[in-house]
Design a protein around this motif. Structure first.
Motif, short mmCIF file in Angstrom:
data_model
loop_
_atom_site.label_atom_id
_atom_site.label_comp_id
_atom_site.label_asym_id
_atom_site.label_seq_id
_atom_site.Cartn_x
_atom_site.Cartn_y
_atom_site.Cartn_z
N ALA A 1 0.84 -1.21 0.00
CA ALA A 1 0.00 0.00 0.00
C ALA A 1 0.87 1.26 0.00
CB ALA A 1 -0.93 0.00 1.21
N TRP A 2 1.95 1.21 0.77
CA TRP A 2 2.89 2.33 0.86
C TRP A 2 3.50 2.63 -0.51
CZ3 TRP A 2 8.52 1.69 0.86
CH2 TRP A 2 9.22 2.83 1.27
N LYS A 3 3.89 1.57 -1.21
CA LYS A 3 4.53 1.72 -2.51
C LYS A 3 3.50 2.11 -3.59
CE LYS A 3 8.32 1.22 -4.81
NZ LYS A 3 9.10 2.43 -4.95
N ILE A 4 2.34 1.48 -3.55
CA ILE A 4 1.30 1.76 -4.56
C ILE A 4 0.77 3.19 -4.38
CG2 ILE A 4 -1.07 1.18 -5.27
CD1 ILE A 4 -0.39 -1.78 -4.54
N SER A 5 0.60 3.62 -3.13
CA SER A 5 0.03 4.95 -2.92
C SER A 5 1.02 6.05 -3.30
CB SER A 5 -0.45 5.12 -1.47
OG SER A 5 0.65 5.04 -0.59
N ALA A 6 2.30 5.70 -3.38
CA ALA A 6 3.31 6.69 -3.78
C ALA A 6 3.37 6.86 -5.29
CB ALA A 6 4.69 6.26 -3.26
N SER A 7 2.67 6.00 -6.04
CA SER A 7 2.75 6.07 -7.50
C SER A 7 1.89 7.20 -8.04
CB SER A 7 2.26 4.75 -8.10
OG SER A 7 2.08 4.90 -9.49
N PRO A 8 2.42 7.96 -9.02
CA PRO A 8 1.59 9.00 -9.64
C PRO A 8 0.42 8.41 -10.43
CG PRO A 8 3.75 8.82 -10.73
CD PRO A 8 3.79 7.92 -9.52
N LEU A 9 0.45 7.12 -10.70
CA LEU A 9 -0.64 6.48 -11.45
C LEU A 9 -1.84 6.15 -10.58
CD1 LEU A 9 1.51 3.98 -13.55
CD2 LEU A 9 0.47 6.12 -14.33
N ILE B 1 6.04 0.77 -8.66
CA ILE B 1 5.56 -0.63 -8.70
C ILE B 1 4.30 -0.79 -9.56
CG2 ILE B 1 4.08 -0.50 -6.62
CD1 ILE B 1 5.05 -3.38 -5.99
N VAL B 2 3.51 0.27 -9.69
CA VAL B 2 2.20 0.11 -10.34
C VAL B 2 2.34 -0.34 -11.80
CG1 VAL B 2 0.06 1.30 -10.98
CG2 VAL B 2 1.01 1.58 -8.69
N PRO B 3 3.25 0.25 -12.60
CA PRO B 3 3.38 -0.25 -13.98
C PRO B 3 3.76 -1.73 -14.04
CG PRO B 3 4.56 1.82 -13.71
CD PRO B 3 4.12 1.40 -12.35
N LEU B 4 4.52 -2.20 -13.05
CA LEU B 4 4.91 -3.62 -13.03
C LEU B 4 3.69 -4.51 -12.76
CD1 LEU B 4 8.17 -3.52 -10.87
CD2 LEU B 4 8.01 -3.97 -13.32
N LEU B 5 2.90 -4.11 -11.78
CA LEU B 5 1.72 -4.91 -11.42
C LEU B 5 0.73 -4.94 -12.59
CD1 LEU B 5 1.18 -3.50 -7.78
CD2 LEU B 5 2.34 -5.62 -8.41
N LEU B 6 0.56 -3.79 -13.23
CA LEU B 6 -0.34 -3.71 -14.39
C LEU B 6 0.17 -4.55 -15.55
CD1 LEU B 6 -1.29 0.07 -14.58
CD2 LEU B 6 -2.89 -1.86 -14.40
N ALA B 7 1.49 -4.51 -15.76
CA ALA B 7 2.06 -5.26 -16.89
C ALA B 7 1.91 -6.76 -16.67
CB ALA B 7 3.54 -4.90 -17.05
N VAL B 8 1.98 -7.21 -15.42
CA VAL B 8 1.74 -8.62 -15.13
C VAL B 8 0.29 -8.96 -15.47
CG1 VAL B 8 1.51 -10.31 -13.27
CG2 VAL B 8 3.56 -8.88 -13.41
N ALA B 9 -0.61 -8.06 -15.10
CA ALA B 9 -2.04 -8.32 -15.34
C ALA B 9 -2.37 -8.32 -16.82
CB ALA B 9 -2.88 -7.27 -14.60
N ASP B 10 -1.73 -7.40 -17.60
CA ASP B 10 -2.16 -7.33 -19.01
C ASP B 10 -1.15 -7.93 -19.99
OD1 ASP B 10 -0.24 -5.38 -19.40
OD2 ASP B 10 -1.65 -3.70 -19.36
N GLY B 11 -0.12 -8.61 -19.47
CA GLY B 11 0.77 -9.36 -20.37
C GLY B 11 1.77 -8.51 -21.11
N THR B 12 2.20 -7.38 -20.53
CA THR B 12 3.17 -6.51 -21.23
C THR B 12 4.46 -6.35 -20.43
OG1 THR B 12 2.10 -4.57 -20.23
CG2 THR B 12 1.37 -5.19 -22.44
N LEU B 13 4.81 -7.38 -19.68
CA LEU B 13 5.98 -7.30 -18.81
C LEU B 13 7.29 -7.10 -19.59
CD1 LEU B 13 6.62 -7.46 -15.79
CD2 LEU B 13 6.85 -9.95 -16.02
N SER B 14 7.32 -7.55 -20.85
CA SER B 14 8.55 -7.41 -21.64
C SER B 14 8.93 -5.94 -21.84
CB SER B 14 8.40 -8.10 -23.00
OG SER B 14 7.36 -7.47 -23.71
N GLN B 15 7.96 -5.05 -21.66
CA GLN B 15 8.25 -3.60 -21.83
C GLN B 15 8.70 -2.95 -20.53
OE1 GLN B 15 4.57 -2.00 -23.43
NE2 GLN B 15 4.40 -3.75 -24.81
#
Ligand code: AMP
Ligand code: GLY
Length: 423
Positions: free
Chosen positions: A16-24, A303-317
């Protein structure tokens, strides 16, 4: 984007600490949360075993990502339900979560795909298990097949101890988890934890950690969920990390897809670094607690772009970056833990203790009540510090602990000893 985080431990406070710090992140919701999460997320009460209630909540609040902290909802299929409703979720399907939910499943996968692990047998009959033990000799390791809250593993030094462990498991000591047992070779070496992300096609190495499972000084006494941890683990050199990715993580991701249960989420590999290389002890299908706390402390990228990329299959980016510092966390627990303990005591001076910018105090079993922090669990606070060396991180964490006023709590005084002895 609005994000829903599921869980209530120190792991979830760190996330939560890391996710809430994300501008996303727009609004972060957490269910059920705890006393430390409350100031940084909107804590709500949801029955996570009621998948349609979770889906309804996600639609109502326009949730763009659900992050599942603990294993139980994953094994229970929450990711499948969310995927079916087109709600992006960080965490594997129930079929893929068998990697943690069934030790026998994981052992069979390792055998079939040549992933290094201890030799083993699977048994549903006590006599057959005992015959295997007599043939193999001791020390030997007896494990309940299913989820047993980290307590279903017995390292038997003699045949008698091993046979007693078999009887205990088949007598229902671990309930359903023990209707099948795995008996495996005792591996000698140094243990380490390794974390990597997978989106179904790409894997991305995260970081390493070591934890202290035993409740007592010098790693003695009963096992707990973890009394402290640090990252990185000195035994995990760059060369060892490359071997673990090539010999264990990537083959596992490929094997899971081949078996029709593609893995999306975090691999938490418990490893034994033996004389002949890394071997898998077990997989967990979620972040470790308290390992997550030290990982989040060291992660310098969002961390948020990483979590999203795992969910939508774009981790290679994606890529991830880490501080060179060592992060170390010490668990403050209620006196009596992992046995019986009382709840309801007040903890004072936590804000002052976390004033240093290199110290974060993650809450586990706490609730906030009229501005007070009340202990309501076994593991209660995770005092986490980062510094250029493990001994400096340890000193900083214990200096913070000395400021906390909580007579009903205790901690180990030697977290990090193995890494410090190496230095
Ligand atoms: P697990 O729940 O499978 O991670 O096992 C709990 C702990 O038991 C591990 O962290 C190791 O310390 C120990 N352990 C499990 N399996 C083995 C093994 N095959 N050889 C040696 N130690 C083991
Ligand atoms: N600390 C060990 C675990 O999370 O399973």
């Amino acid at each position: 984007m609005n994000i829903l985080l599921i869980g209530s431990g120190g792991r979830e406070h760190a996330l939560a600490w890391k996710i809430s710090a994300s501008p996303l992140t727009d609004t972060l919701y957490c269910t059920p949360g705890n006393g430390g999460i409350e100031p940084i997320a909107s804590c709500i009460s949801l029955d996570v075993s009621n998948h349609s209630a979770v889906i309804d909540f996600c639609h109502e609040r326009v949730i763009g990502l659900v992050v599942v902290g603990p294993e139980a909802p994953l094994v229970d299929g929450i990711a499948d339900a969310l995927n079916a409703a087109n709600i992006p979720v960080f965490g594997p399907s129930a079929a893929a979560a068998q990697l943690e939910g069934s030790k026998g499943f994981t052992k069979d996968m390792c055998a079939r795909y040549g992933i290094p692990t201890a030799a083993y047998g699977r048994f549903t009959d006590p006599d057959a298990a005992k015959a295997y033990i007599a043939e193999r000799g001791t020390p030997i390791v007896v494990k309940a097949d299913g989820l047993a809250a980290g307590k279903g593993v017995i390292i038997a030094q003699t045949d008698t101890e091993a046979d007693q462990a078999i009887d205990m498991m088949f007598d229902g000591e671990f309930g359903e988890a023990g209707v099948e047992v795995v008996v495996e070779e005792f591996m000698l070496g140094e243990e380490a934890s390794f974390f990597a992300l997978a989106d179904g096609t790409t894997t991305l190495a995260l970081a390493t950690a070591q934890d202290h499972k035993a409740v007592g000084e010098g790693d003695t006494g009963p096992n707990t969920g973890g009394m402290g941890a640090y990252s990185p683990a000195p035994v995990m050199t760059d060369e060892m990390i490359a071997r673990v990715m090539a010999e264990i993580i990537e083959p596992t991701a490929a094997a899971m897809s081949d078996m029709g249960c593609t893995y999306k989420g975090v691999f938490f590999a418990g490893l034994m670094i033996t004389g002949t290389g890394p071997k898998l002890i077990e997989y967990n299908c979620r972040f470790g607690d308290p390992e997550c706390q030290v990982l989040m402390m060291r992660m310098t990228s969002d961390i948020v772009p990483l979590l999203l990329a795992v969910a939508d299959g774009t981790l290679s980016q994606q890529s991830v970056s880490w501080s060179d510092n060592t992060a170390l966390t010490v668990v403050l627990a209620s006196k009596g833990y992992p046995g019986a303990y009382s709840k309801g005591s007040r903890i004072e001076n936590v804000d002052d203790a976390s004033a240093d910018e290199n110290v974060e105090i993650f809450h586990a079993g706490t609730k906030a009540e009229n501005g007070d922090i009340i202990a309501v669990g076994g593991r209660v606070l995770n005092v986490t510090a980062q510094a250029p060396s493990v001994s400096q991180a340890k000193d900083l964490a214990y200096a913070a602990i000395s400021k906390i006023d909580w007579p009903e709590g205790f901690c180990r005084s030697d977290i990090g000893w193995r890494a410090i002895n190496r230095d």
